[in-house]
Design a protein around this motif. Structure first.
Motif, PDB file in Angstrom:
ATOM      1  N   TYR A 192      -4.019  -1.661  -7.295  1.00 30.85           N
ATOM      2  CA  TYR A 192      -4.537  -1.093  -5.966  1.00 30.85           C
ATOM      3  C   TYR A 192      -5.336  -0.070  -6.036  1.00 30.85           C
ATOM      4  O   TYR A 192      -5.123   0.862  -6.692  1.00 30.85           O
ATOM      5  CB  TYR A 192      -3.329  -1.013  -4.776  1.00 30.85           C
ATOM      6  CG  TYR A 192      -3.693  -0.593  -3.813  1.00 30.85           C
ATOM      7  CD1 TYR A 192      -4.130  -1.291  -2.847  1.00 30.85           C
ATOM      8  CD2 TYR A 192      -3.552   0.931  -3.512  1.00 30.85           C
ATOM      9  CE1 TYR A 192      -4.829  -0.677  -1.509  1.00 30.85           C
ATOM     10  CE2 TYR A 192      -3.979   1.399  -2.237  1.00 30.85           C
ATOM     11  CZ  TYR A 192      -4.760   0.539  -1.269  1.00 30.85           C
ATOM     12  OH  TYR A 192      -5.084   1.021  -0.037  1.00 30.85           O
ATOM     13  N   ASP A 193      -6.551  -0.030  -5.671  1.00 35.79           N
ATOM     14  CA  ASP A 193      -7.345   0.938  -5.579  1.00 35.79           C
ATOM     15  C   ASP A 193      -7.285   1.940  -4.508  1.00 35.79           C
ATOM     16  O   ASP A 193      -7.301   1.811  -3.376  1.00 35.79           O
ATOM     17  CB  ASP A 193      -9.023   0.359  -5.492  1.00 35.79           C
ATOM     18  CG  ASP A 193      -9.951   1.360  -5.616  1.00 35.79           C
ATOM     19  OD1 ASP A 193      -9.544   2.725  -5.902  1.00 35.79           O
ATOM     20  OD2 ASP A 193     -11.211   1.243  -5.617  1.00 35.79           O
ATOM     21  N   ARG A 227       0.832  -1.168  -0.076  1.00 32.73           N
ATOM     22  CA  ARG A 227      -0.065   0.010  -0.072  1.00 32.73           C
ATOM     23  C   ARG A 227       0.726   1.132   0.025  1.00 32.73           C
ATOM     24  O   ARG A 227       0.568   2.256  -0.590  1.00 32.73           O
ATOM     25  CB  ARG A 227      -0.743   0.154   1.263  1.00 32.73           C
ATOM     26  CG  ARG A 227      -2.089  -1.079   1.169  1.00 32.73           C
ATOM     27  CD  ARG A 227      -3.008  -0.677   2.505  1.00 32.73           C
ATOM     28  NE  ARG A 227      -4.181   0.237   2.224  1.00 32.73           N
ATOM     29  CZ  ARG A 227      -5.072   0.364   3.221  1.00 32.73           C
ATOM     30  NH1 ARG A 227      -4.675   0.040   4.595  1.00 32.73           N
ATOM     31  NH2 ARG A 227      -5.791   1.515   3.159  1.00 32.73           N
ATOM     32  N   LEU A 228       1.871   1.064   0.663  1.00 31.26           N
ATOM     33  CA  LEU A 228       2.669   2.504   0.789  1.00 31.26           C
ATOM     34  C   LEU A 228       3.596   2.514  -0.512  1.00 31.26           C
ATOM     35  O   LEU A 228       3.464   3.779  -0.982  1.00 31.26           O
ATOM     36  CB  LEU A 228       4.068   2.263   1.991  1.00 31.26           C
ATOM     37  CG  LEU A 228       3.232   2.301   3.465  1.00 31.26           C
ATOM     38  CD1 LEU A 228       4.384   2.316   4.426  1.00 31.26           C
ATOM     39  CD2 LEU A 228       2.399   3.595   3.715  1.00 31.26           C
ATOM     40  N   LYS A 229       3.780   1.751  -1.033  1.00 29.92           N
ATOM     41  CA  LYS A 229       4.622   1.761  -2.323  1.00 29.92           C
ATOM     42  C   LYS A 229       3.676   2.281  -3.413  1.00 29.92           C
ATOM     43  O   LYS A 229       3.954   3.039  -4.344  1.00 29.92           O
ATOM     44  CB  LYS A 229       5.185   0.462  -2.834  1.00 29.92           C
ATOM     45  CG  LYS A 229       6.447   0.172  -1.992  1.00 29.92           C
ATOM     46  CD  LYS A 229       7.081  -1.189  -2.503  1.00 29.92           C
ATOM     47  CE  LYS A 229       8.237  -1.450  -1.538  1.00 29.92           C
ATOM     48  NZ  LYS A 229       8.824  -3.036  -1.946  1.00 29.92           N
ATOM     49  N   SER A 230       2.111   2.053  -3.388  1.00 27.19           N
ATOM     50  CA  SER A 230       1.316   2.310  -4.310  1.00 27.19           C
ATOM     51  C   SER A 230       1.163   4.128  -3.955  1.00 27.19           C
ATOM     52  O   SER A 230       1.231   4.838  -5.095  1.00 27.19           O
ATOM     53  CB  SER A 230       0.153   1.546  -4.387  1.00 27.19           C
ATOM     54  OG  SER A 230      -0.616   1.946  -3.186  1.00 27.19           O
ATOM     55  N   HIS A 231       1.107   4.349  -2.767  1.00 30.11           N
ATOM     56  CA  HIS A 231       0.994   5.548  -2.687  1.00 30.11           C
ATOM     57  C   HIS A 231       2.053   6.353  -3.178  1.00 30.11           C
ATOM     58  O   HIS A 231       1.984   7.651  -3.704  1.00 30.11           O
ATOM     59  CB  HIS A 231       0.788   5.927  -1.056  1.00 30.11           C
ATOM     60  CG  HIS A 231      -0.384   5.553  -0.681  1.00 30.11           C
ATOM     61  ND1 HIS A 231      -0.792   6.386   0.611  1.00 30.11           N
ATOM     62  CD2 HIS A 231      -1.521   4.633  -0.730  1.00 30.11           C
ATOM     63  CE1 HIS A 231      -2.284   5.881   0.698  1.00 30.11           C
ATOM     64  NE2 HIS A 231      -2.692   5.125  -0.113  1.00 30.11           N
ATOM     65  N   MET A 232       3.383   5.943  -2.963  1.00 29.62           N
ATOM     66  CA  MET A 232       4.520   6.775  -3.328  1.00 29.62           C
ATOM     67  C   MET A 232       4.598   6.729  -5.034  1.00 29.62           C
ATOM     68  O   MET A 232       5.018   7.928  -5.656  1.00 29.62           O
ATOM     69  CB  MET A 232       5.766   6.046  -3.030  1.00 29.62           C
ATOM     70  CG  MET A 232       6.293   5.950  -1.497  1.00 29.62           C
ATOM     71  SD  MET A 232       6.139   7.565  -0.866  1.00 29.62           S
ATOM     72  CE  MET A 232       7.760   8.133  -1.124  1.00 29.62           C
ATOM     73  N   ARG A 233       3.957   5.885  -5.681  1.00 32.57           N
ATOM     74  CA  ARG A 233       4.146   6.014  -7.312  1.00 32.57           C
ATOM     75  C   ARG A 233       2.890   6.858  -7.755  1.00 32.57           C
ATOM     76  O   ARG A 233       2.906   7.338  -8.662  1.00 32.57           O
ATOM     77  CB  ARG A 233       3.627   4.362  -7.780  1.00 32.57           C
ATOM     78  CG  ARG A 233       4.939   3.608  -7.679  1.00 32.57           C
ATOM     79  CD  ARG A 233       4.664   2.519  -8.582  1.00 32.57           C
ATOM     80  NE  ARG A 233       3.624   1.399  -7.670  1.00 32.57           N
ATOM     81  CZ  ARG A 233       3.946   0.473  -7.208  1.00 32.57           C
ATOM     82  NH1 ARG A 233       5.295   0.180  -6.922  1.00 32.57           N
ATOM     83  NH2 ARG A 233       2.955  -0.383  -6.646  1.00 32.57           N
ATOM     84  N   ASN A 234       2.143   7.011  -6.846  1.00 38.44           N
ATOM     85  CA  ASN A 234       0.924   7.764  -7.419  1.00 38.44           C
ATOM     86  C   ASN A 234       0.596   9.179  -6.365  1.00 38.44           C
ATOM     87  O   ASN A 234      -0.810   9.489  -5.900  1.00 38.44           O
ATOM     88  CB  ASN A 234      -0.492   6.819  -7.388  1.00 38.44           C
ATOM     89  CG  ASN A 234      -0.354   5.634  -8.201  1.00 38.44           C
ATOM     90  OD1 ASN A 234      -0.398   5.835  -9.329  1.00 38.44           O
ATOM     91  ND2 ASN A 234      -0.124   4.634  -7.561  1.00 38.44           N
ATOM     92  N   MET A 235       1.509   9.823  -6.043  1.00 37.58           N
ATOM     93  CA  MET A 235       1.490  11.036  -5.089  1.00 37.58           C
ATOM     94  C   MET A 235       0.269  11.937  -5.885  1.00 37.58           C
ATOM     95  O   MET A 235      -0.067  12.768  -4.969  1.00 37.58           O
ATOM     96  CB  MET A 235       3.007  11.472  -4.862  1.00 37.58           C
ATOM     97  CG  MET A 235       3.698  10.926  -3.974  1.00 37.58           C
ATOM     98  SD  MET A 235       5.125  11.761  -3.903  1.00 37.58           S
ATOM     99  CE  MET A 235       5.778  11.054  -2.715  1.00 37.58           C
ATOM    100  N   LYS A 280      -6.502   4.012  -9.642  1.00 40.40           N
ATOM    101  CA  LYS A 280      -6.064   2.810  -9.218  1.00 40.40           C
ATOM    102  C   LYS A 280      -4.211   3.000  -9.540  1.00 40.40           C
ATOM    103  O   LYS A 280      -4.092   3.544 -10.403  1.00 40.40           O
ATOM    104  CB  LYS A 280      -6.588   1.720 -10.226  1.00 40.40           C
ATOM    105  CG  LYS A 280      -7.736   1.180  -9.522  1.00 40.40           C
ATOM    106  CD  LYS A 280      -7.982  -0.206 -10.327  1.00 40.40           C
ATOM    107  CE  LYS A 280      -9.249  -1.190  -9.617  1.00 40.40           C
ATOM    108  NZ  LYS A 280     -10.518  -0.828 -10.135  1.00 40.40           N
ATOM    109  N   ASP A 281      -3.765   2.078  -8.729  1.00 44.02           N
ATOM    110  CA  ASP A 281      -2.150   2.261  -9.054  1.00 44.02           C
ATOM    111  C   ASP A 281      -2.085   1.392 -10.412  1.00 44.02           C
ATOM    112  O   ASP A 281      -2.314   0.283 -10.412  1.00 44.02           O
ATOM    113  CB  ASP A 281      -1.570   1.496  -7.811  1.00 44.02           C
ATOM    114  CG  ASP A 281      -0.043   1.387  -8.203  1.00 44.02           C
ATOM    115  OD1 ASP A 281       0.553   2.147  -8.923  1.00 44.02           O
ATOM    116  OD2 ASP A 281       0.533   0.432  -7.433  1.00 44.02           O
ATOM    117  N   PRO A 282      -1.478   1.934 -11.223  1.00 43.57           N
ATOM    118  CA  PRO A 282      -1.120   1.294 -12.810  1.00 43.57           C
ATOM    119  C   PRO A 282      -0.326   0.086 -12.503  1.00 43.57           C
ATOM    120  O   PRO A 282      -0.435  -0.833 -13.338  1.00 43.57           O
ATOM    121  CB  PRO A 282      -0.375   2.223 -13.504  1.00 43.57           C
ATOM    122  CG  PRO A 282      -0.116   3.383 -12.759  1.00 43.57           C
ATOM    123  CD  PRO A 282      -0.863   3.225 -11.462  1.00 43.57           C
TER     124      PRO A 282
END
Ligand SMILES: Nc1nc2c(c(=O)[nH]1)N[C@H]1C(S)=C(S)[C@@H](COP(=O)(O)OP(=O)(O)OC[C@H]3O[C@@H](n4cnc5c(=O)[nH]c(N)nc54)[C@H](O)[C@@H]3O)O[C@H]1N2
Ligand SMILES: Nc1nc2c(c(=O)[nH]1)N[C@H]1C(S)=C(S)[C@@H](COP(=O)(O)OP(=O)(O)OC[C@H]3O[C@@H](n4cnc5c(=O)[nH]c(N)nc54)[C@H](O)[C@@H]3O)O[C@H]1N2
Ligand code: HEM
Ligand code: HEM
Ligand code: SF4
Ligand code: SF4
Ligand code: SF4
Ligand code: SF4
Ligand code: SF4
Ligand SMILES: [Mo]
Lengths: 386, 995, 205
Positions: free
Chosen positions: B669-670, B641-649, B663-665
């Motif tokens: 992750y939604d 989850r944390l990594k997907s946040h970092m990718r989609n700031m 969604k995280d491409p």
């Protein structure tokens, strides 16, 4: 709409409209809501214009005029850099000044105006005019004097080897400084277009560096020259006459030089005006630009002023020494050889420095001042043709 | 002739490409072109087909760098592999994101991350200069050992063997409590958690980290007031404030990027008030600046409350529903803190007090920010509670735009406090009682009895350890007076500087008396120099061994970091550990192996190879945290989850931090509903998809949308007074609208919700409460199914009866310039065996009165931060880009005080204190401080009472700038709850140094 | 065509020096050379304001006009750049510059200074865009990469704005309208003259 009512105070606002929003409840409040206070306008304070920024902010929050005025006046602020490393980092804008010939504007801009509007064009023009005058003179009159340095029986030592080496050291340094200085000042007008930026840049970089290091050498040699020639440059009998007759160039008796001692009045003017006065300005300003004089705060404005001094004095010095060099080379027969080899013949001495010649004849001044062995390379008179 | 040239991709036709052409020919041609009159300005323009902004699509990637960072790295131009790694600034708690551009393994460039909702690409001086870490010129390059006063290079094997042998020897002779472990707020969450586990397996509670000397008083005071000891809202949320009161925070220098949000807010009408003994850079931006005397925050805050109560500005309904004990406070404040008393104690006149009270009351929601100005006092715990009380009275807590915005310190001090090496708790604030040990024994996969056997005895297991502020007394105090068997004989500085603790002169002696000193740090320089410099011969322990181990920085590993607003961010590894350095978790593992508990330490982790050696996988450590730290909601933040946040700031709103959906491409992750970085508490399992809590205790939101209420942690009633929240004040959508206690299996069964658990969950939850239920089922049912808060719904406490001063009391600092006020507001009585050490209050204050120190040292000495440097400063003073900006240690002194002493601006002065220390610094005359106060930045080290310590640094690892440390001269004084050192208020004298 | 300018909003600048180290970092500028610096006025007293200043890329640039070797040039976007191969290190530009922007690696006697260095608006120099030679001499060329100056991009409070003069002026104007004070666009009068916006008529030498 009603012009007649202009002088009346504006109508009072409707009752209530001006009442301050009562502090009640917990709504937000706009910080720009200035409560209507019955206070005279802050600017009516007689000290209004002298207020510091803090004082102004107390009466008129957000009005930073005093501070900006300070900035425009070159007031220094605080920076993190130590003074020793970046002495002027705290100055946001150079303070305004008015140099002779510039508008009242930031010092840098004022200096630029002086340099680019006055010094470069007029200094350049002056140098060209002097050169042109010398050229006209040369083509009109040709070299002055009838005799080369070698003519006559007696060989007279005019300059000892020491005098000569001092002079030539000085002359060479001067020439280097002149050429490099001229390229720095004017090269971009005549050299840059032919050489292209890079080559011109390299050349100028070389010359500029040369200039910076030759200057101090020049200073030393100039002092020696001054000391060495000082004795014979004091005003003497006949100098006034020489001057009144314009060195023989004006008046009826053209082509006959008025008598003079070892150095004539013209040479003495060069000595006192050129070597001493201009030399002093050139050397002191030059050394300052080299940051060699201790105790000076080399900030930008100091540098601007020094630069202007340097420029003006070097331009005048160049003009004067153009004349000197002219006479010392193609302008006068025998002069160059005198300085090159040190010896002149009787004829030359008689023609140009009659009193001096007399003193030599009378033995008051020895014909040979240096020890002969020091003059081992003295030329055999008559071999030379100036 | 001047040409107008094109700077963009313009000269494609005219300029040769970057490669394949000698620069000489190129510039020659360029030079000539300047000379050719044919090239006119218009021709240039015509050739400039492309506009700038289109960019050099191809040459964008042609990155150049000047020099290889470390030896043996080739200098390549455009040839190498280019990667962009997203990381986070390692300096302060704001948590600014950074994109590191890496070419062939060399960190060549740093780009701003405009997408980050926290900093929008912005950085202060430190953040904008972090790439220097990739050069690491002044770092410790290999392990070293002090031999005959000089540091000598040794191998890692030798170092680990010798250190572990010595430790085991000490353990055998004196027991595990003879070693003191100073962990770090610089460690990632994973490393600091592992550190606590490591020390537990070593068998001790003798560990601590920077939070002790930073916000320990905040954490204790605030947690005891309403539940969690953390910043309630966020930097971003300050955009919703209508008024902000900064008291004891110099955010413009200490949290520069937070000002991005504040100044924006200010432009939208938010008023800003700064209360500080100094007119700080923050004060320069304020609408109202209030100068108080250092140490007098309680008189100020209660003076404020006086006006609030007197004018009836308090939020009465809020207080009735959600606050306990406010009536007692009200009575005391109205009686005791009348405007004259307030002015006498803190120096603020009534009119200004009224104005500030009015600004705070009329512009709600108003927020209150505090930092070290409040915490670092012997009454710090009371000061922070007074701040809480002001916010509770105004009804500002649990409100967007309000809150207690407590700006934390180091980049991961929040995380290290939450789950790191604390002497009185296990990760997640689980107290060191048997139940917690059992909970973690299970999480760690070891036997409770095995851990127990590692300790000296069971008693030591639940006895809070010595604090970092006092380790020197652990060494030097008489053995019979300390509350553990041995004195401290070994100290490990694992990411902590020495010049940040007070009483430097005594620290030097303590260092000399040790048997073993180990420093694990990329920049161990200050500790190293201090240990190597000759001290008093009689103090020196002949058998002392000193080792320096090069640690990798956080750019050389990956892991999560918790910002001040409780958001977690995942750092990618930027470069391989430089020189011979190793990551902290690798060193922990390797040392544990030698000490005999390596297997146990890494039982739950996969290993990865770094530089050919085994290193526990940070992701696995975080998963272990996720499975154990239920109490503070460190369970929902899975690495994924944390990594997907970092990718989609870019997905997160700057004002609310809430995801805009999508969604995280990469993983699919939604992100919908999530708050950026899943600010803790993010309850339950990751699968529960709790979105994190942007503002704590916010009843206007459903608990599954980040809402909440005050925690029920102190019982349900006290002396017949209800401690639970009143009816109707529960969080939005809660099935229980009254106050209620925290959830456990009993309550769940009582409510008839037990059967909503799955069978698997039931098995794990039986006999457990929500904090120990490893299934997360209690949390799931309570929060998701019923909208109730697992930790209950209670009142915040204006009176913290279990603290020395239930209602915060003003007490003068131990070293005060005001004997008259000492008489009125005396300090506490001395304490015996407090955090294992006798602790003095009254004895010292009385002695100071008797000795008339106030006449000998008539100036208040306080200290704090400069933007360019961080903490003890070894790291930042080794960074030339920063060091150039602060080259001298200095003391701020008012021109009046300086004039009386014949001191002119820029002169050298001696600052002396009652400890006998004299430090030589430069005088900076400024009205920033009042005539009674001096201020010294605390980041310097490397000079010692006038002498340069350069000779004692390990070769090549001395920082660029060295200066006197203020803490060489600071005095005794500790908070009565947490042992916080009293750094913000002491006394000094200043004299001109005659050369 | 865009005309690049800086605005430093003194109501926002907090003297954090982020812009300074951003520049050092991006261009690997050595100790002692400061393309950008921050100056605080009324330091420590009410009314304290900080300003970050670098080369303003003047319309009628004095530095350009006094350079003995004409090594300055102006890009289409109004960025004032210079050619270090040509520079002779005479220091005249620094005397002329109102803002003290030109910097020299040395300041010794005998007029030794080394080649002048100053803010390039992150637009490199005359070398090929993105080449190593360009980087060595002038630092990176962000404009050519479609990026704006590093200092402004990283400014901690967005006090420092860089970009097309009209655009940054708009941003600034909006702020001023909102807060109702702090309208001074510092340095523009000096750098761009009273016309402020437009492109200069052509540099004099
Ligand atoms: N540049 C930089 N930033 C940092 C750090 C750093 O080292 N450098 N460190 C980080 C860390 S670890 C922390 S904890 C934070 C600290 O951040 P801050 O606490 O904001 O920083 P300080 O400068 O220690 O202290 C703040 C102010 O407290 C004032 N003060 C002193 N005594 C008193 C008092 O009795 N009452 C009141 N009200 N104020 C007082 C001081 O004058 C000072 O201006 O900064 C973090 N950010
Ligand atoms: N007089 C006075 N004293 C104070 C304060 C004050 O205001 N006044 N403030 C206090 C406060 S709030 C604090 S937080 C402290 C701060 O003081 P410290 O935390 O002691 O100071 P730092 O220099 O930040 O120490 C951090 C150390 O960790 C190292 N480090 C960085 N990254 C890593 C890593 O990844 N691994 C390892 N192993 N090491 C790493 C750094 O090189 C540095 O040596 O000072 C306190 N002391
Ligand atoms: C002691 C002797 C001298 C010293 C130390 C000296 C030094 C300098 C210096 C430092 C400069 C500034 C340029 C730079 O830094 O590169 C300069 C410029 C100059 N100097 Fe000199 N100089 C000396 C003598 C002279 C003399 C004798 C002349 C002329 C005959 C001269 C002519 C010039 C000129 C023309 C310039 C350039 C002015 C311009 O570009 O505007 N200098 N000199
Ligand atoms: C290329 C340059 C120069 C040439 C060709 C030149 C040539 C000469 C010659 C031929 C003489 C002898 C005149 C006579 O016999 O009466 C002379 C004398 C002299 N020159 Fe030069 N000179 C040059 C530069 C300079 C410079 C730069 C200075 C000083 C700044 C200087 C100072 C003197 C002095 C002091 C004398 C002695 C006469 C007097 O005191 O006036 N010369 N020069
Ligand atoms: S030190 Fe703090 S404010 Fe500065 S860049 Fe780093 S995280 Fe941001
Ligand atoms: S600011 Fe100075 S260096 Fe920059 S263009 Fe203007 S005059 Fe030239
Ligand atoms: S220092 Fe260089 S750029 Fe400046 S004026 Fe001289 S030659 Fe021109
Ligand atoms: S524009 Fe670029 S070169 Fe100029 S100061 Fe900013 S970062 Fe430095
Ligand atoms: S980064 Fe921004 S706020 Fe900081 S000093 Fe520079 S201009 Fe000012
Ligand atoms: Mo801290």
């Amino acid at each position: 709409q009603d012009k007649g009512r202009d002088d009346l105070p504006p109508p009072a606002p409707a009752a209530g409209a001006s009442a301050a929003p009562q502090p009640g409840g917990i709504q937000g409040q706009n910080i720009f809501d200035v409560k209507p206070e019955v206070k005279p306008d802050a600017s009516s304070d007689p000290k209004y214009l002298e207020q510091s920024n803090g004082e102004r902010n107390r009466v008129q929050p957000g009005n930073n005029a005093p501070m900006w005025r300070g900035v425009a006046a070159g007031r220094e602020g605080f920076t993190n850099y130590p003074k020793s490393e970046a002495p002027e980092a705290g100055v946001l804008i150079q303070p305004p000044v008015q140099y002779p010939g510039s508008r009242l504007t930031t010092a840098g801009e004022a200096w630029r105006q002086v340099r680019n509007v006055w010094l470069i064009p007029y200094g350049g023009a002056l140098l060209l005019i002097v050169l042109g005058a010398l050229a006209i003179f040369y083509f009109a009159k040709g070299p002055i004097g009838k005799h080369g340095a070698g003519e006559g029986q007696l060989k007279i030592e005019r300059f000892t080897p020491f005098e000569r080496s001092a002079h030539w050291a000085n002359a060479i340094a001067f020439t280097i400084l002149m050429v490099s200085g001229l390229v720095m000042a004017f090269g971009k007008f005549f050299l840059l277009p032919v050489m292209g930026g890079l080559l011109f840049g390299w050349l100028t970089y070389f010359l500029k560096t040369l200039h910076n290091f030759t200057g101090p050498l020049f200073t030393v040699s100039l002092i020696i020259v001054f000391v060495v020639f000082l004795r014979d440059n004091w005003p003497q009998r006949g100098d006034l006459n020489w001057l009144l007759k314009g060195g023989g160039l004006v008046g009826k008796s053209t082509n006959h030089e008025p008598p003079s001692h070892r150095f004539n009045a013209g040479e003495k003017i060069v000595f006192w005006g050129g070597v001493l006065v201009l030399g002093f300005f050139v050397v002191s300003s030059g050394l300052a630009m080299d940051k060699l004089i201790p105790g000076i705060n080399y900030d930008r404005q100091t540098m601007q002023i020094i630069h202007m001094f340097h420029y003006v004095s070097t331009a005048l010095m160049m003009c004067m020494f153009f004349g000197h060099i002219y006479i010392g080379t193609i302008g006068m027969r025998g002069a160059y050889t005198a300085m090159r080899r040190g010896y002149v013949g009787e004829e030359w001495a008689k023609e140009h420095h009659a009193y001096w010649y007399e003193d030599i004849r009378s033995g008051k001044i020895p014909a040979q001042r240096s020890h002969p062995h020091a003059a081992a390379d003295a030329p055999i008179l008559g071999e030379q043709r100036a | 002739m001047l040409l107008t040239k094109k700077s963009g991709a313009a000269e494609a036709g005219m300029r040769p490409p970057a490669s394949g052409r000698s620069p000489f020919l190129h510039s020659l041609q360029r030079g000539l072109s300047n000379a050719l009159p044919t090239m006119d300005r218009r021709a240039f323009l015509r050739r400039s087909g492309l506009g700038v902004g289109v960019g050099l699509a191809a040459s964008q990637l042609v990155l150049v760098k000047k020099a290889g960072a470390a030896e043996g790295r080739s200098v390549g131009v455009g040839a190498g592999k280019i990667e962009v790694k997203r990381t986070v600034c390692t300096h302060c708690s704001v948590g600014c994101a950074i994109d590191a551009v890496v070419e062939n393994g060399v960190w060549v460039r740093q780009e701003p991350v405009f997408d980050s909702p926290i900093n929008l690409g912005a950085h202060c001086a430190k953040g904008a200069a972090v790439r220097e870490h990739g050069h690491g010129e002044f770092r410790l390059r290999y392990p070293m050992k002090l031999v005959n006063g000089k540091y000598e290079r040794i191998s890692w094997d030798t170092a680990l063997n010798e250190i572990s042998a010595k430790m085991l020897e000490l353990r055998k002779a004196s027991g595990p409590d003879s070693v003191y472990w100073i962990g770090s707020s610089k460690h990632s969450n994973e490393q600091s958690y592992l550190m606590r586990k490591f020390v537990s397996f070593w068998g001790s509670n003798n560990c601590d980290h920077q939070a002790r000397i930073c916000h320990s008083t905040t954490v204790a005071g605030v947690a005891n007031t309403w539940g969690y000891g953390a910043m309630t809202n966020s930097y971003n949320d300050m955009q919703n404030s209508k008024c902000a009161l900064y008291i004891g925070s110099n955010a413009a220098e200490a949290h520069p990027v937070s000002m991005l949000h504040m100044l924006h807010s200010k432009e939208n009408g938010c008023k800003m008030i700064v209360v500080d003994p100094r007119f700080t850079r923050t004060a320069a931006k304020a609408d109202e600046y209030v100068r108080i005397r250092s140490g007098s925050d309680i008189p100020f805050l209660f003076g404020l409350l006086h006006h609030i109560f007197k004018n009836g500005w308090e939020d009465k309904k809020y207080i009735n529903d959600r606050v306990y004990g406010m009536e007692d406070v009200r009575k005391e404040v109205l009686e005791k803190w009348t405007p004259d008393k307030v002015e006498e104690a803190c120096g603020v006149p009534e009119a200004q007090m009224f104005k500030v009270a009015q600004m705070m009351a009329m512009n709600r929601p108003s927020t209150l920010v505090w930092c070290m100005g409040q915490t670092q006092h012997s009454i710090g715990n009371a000061m922070v509670r007074a701040s809480c009380i002001v916010q509770l009275a105004l009804g500002n807590v649990g409100v967007s735009g309000g809150g207690a915005n407590i700006f934390r310190g180091h980049d991961n001090v929040q995380g290290a406090t939450d789950i790191g090496p604390n002497p009185d708790s296990l990760p997640g604030y689980y107290g060191i009682v048997e139940g917690s040990w059992r909970h973690f024994a299970k999480a760690w996969g070891v036997d409770y009895d095995w851990i127990k056997a590692r300790f000296a005895n069971v008693g030591m297991m639940s006895k809070p350890g010595i604090t970092v502020s006092r380790w020197i007394d652990g060494v030097m105090e008489k053995n019979e007076l300390i509350d553990q068997d041995p004195n401290l004989r070994a100290v490990v500085y694992w990411g902590h500087a020495p010049n940040s603790q007070t009483r430097g002169l005594e620290m030097k002696r303590a260092m000399d008396m040790l048997d073993l000193l180990v420093v694990v740090d990329p920049y161990p320089s200050a500790t190293a120099a201090m240990a190597a410099m000759p001290g008093r011969p009689e103090d020196l322990n002949k058998n002392r061994a000193v080792y320096l181990l090069p640690a990798a920085t956080q750019f050389e590993t990956s892991g999560s970091v918790t910002a001040s607003n409780r958001s977690l961010q995942w750092r990618e590894k930027v470069i391989e550990p430089l020189w011979e350095s190793r990551t902290d978790h690798m060193i922990m593992y390797q040392l544990a192996e030698k000490l005999g508990f390596g297997k146990e330490l890494v039982k739950n982790y996969k290993m990865q190879k770094v530089k050919g050696m085994d290193e526990p996988l940070p992701e696995d450590i975080l998963r272990e945290v996720n499975k154990s730290c239920w109490s503070i909601g460190y369970t929902g933040q899975s690495p994924e989850r944390l990594k997907s946040h970092m990718r989609n700031m870019a997905n997160f709103d700057v004002k609310t931090l809430k995801s805009k959906g999508g969604k995280d491409p990469v993983t699919g992750y939604d992100l919908t509903g999530d708050y950026f970085g899943l600010p803790w508490p993010c309850y339950g399992t990751p699968e529960l998809k709790h979105p994190g809590s942007p503002n704590l205790y916010d009843t206007s939101k459903h608990v599954m949308e980040g809402g909440g209420n005050f925690r029920a942690n102190f019982g349900v009633e006290r002396n017949g007074v209800n401690l639970l929240a009143e009816d109707g004040s529960a969080s939005k959508g809660a099935d229980i609208q009254t106050g209620y206690p925290e959830f456990d299996h009993v309550l769940l069964k009582k409510l008839g919700w037990w059967d909503e658990l799955t069978d698997v969950e039931k098995a794990l939850a039986e006999g457990k409460n929500w904090k120990t239920d490893n299934s997360g089922g209690i949390i799931r049912v309570t929060m998701k199914n019923h909208g109730c808060h697992v930790f209950g719904n209670a009142k915040a406490r204006a009176v913290v009866w279990n603290f020395p001063d239930g209602i915060p009391q003003h007490r003068e600092a131990l070293y005060s310039t005001r004997p008259d006020l000492v008489a009125k507001y005396p300090t506490h009585d001395d304490k015996k065996a407090f955090w294992r050490l006798p602790t003095l209050y009254k004895t010292i204050q009385d002695k100071n009165l008797a000795d008339k120190v106030a006449t000998k040292f008539p100036l208040i000495l306080t200290s704090g931060r400069l933007t360019e440097y961080e903490g003890g400063g070894d790291e930042t003073r080794s960074n030339p880009w920063l060091a150039e900006l602060q080259q001298e240690a200095f003391v701020e002194i008012n021109p009046k005080a300086a004039g009386e002493r014949g001191i002119r601006n820029g002169e050298r002065v001696w600052v002396s204190t009652p400890t006998g220390a004299r430090i030589n610094v430069q005088a900076m005359l400024t009205e920033r401080v009042g005539p009674d106060t001096c201020w010294i930045p605390f980041h310097f080290a490397g000079r010692w009472q006038g002498a340069d310590l350069l000779a004692y640094y390990p070769n090549g690892a001395a920082p660029v700038v060295r200066g006197e440390a203020v803490n060489t001269a600071t005095t005794y004084g500790y908070d009565s709850v947490t042992m916080m050192q009293e750094t913000k208020t002491t006394i000094c004298n200043v004299e001109r140094a005659v050369a | 065509m865009a005309r690049m300018k800086f605005i430093c909003d003194s109501e926002r600048c907090i003297e954090c020096n982020g812009c300074v180290t951003a520049c050092k970092n991006e261009h690997e500028i050595p100790w002692g050379v400061n393309r950008r610096r921050v100056v605080t006025l009324n330091d420590g007293v009410p009314g304290e304001r900080s300003i970050s200043v670098a080369c303003m890329h003047c319309s009628d640039a004095p530095c350009m006009a006094v350079c003995p070797v004409n090594c300055f040039y102006r890009t289409d976007e109004g960025v004032v750049l210079h050619d270090k191969d040509i520079c002779i290190g005479c220091g005249y530009c620094s005397y002329a510059c109102p803002f003290g922007a030109p910097q020299f690696p040395a300041s010794g006697t005998f007029g030794v200074r080394g080649k002048m260095d100053k803010c390039t608006f992150c637009a490199g120099g005359p070398e090929a865009n993105g080449s190593e030679a360009e980087f060595e001499k002038y630092g990176r060329n962000r404009l050519a990469e479609g990026k704006l100056p590093a200092c402004a991009e990283m400014c901690s409070t967005k006090a420092l704005l860089a970009g097309d003069g009209d655009v940054v002026a708009d941003i600034f104007r909006n702020r001023v309208v909102k807060r109702g004070k702090g309208a001074e666009v510092w340095g523009w009068g000096t750098a761009y003259g009273s016309k402020q916006a437009g492109q200069p008529g052509g540099a004099k030498s």
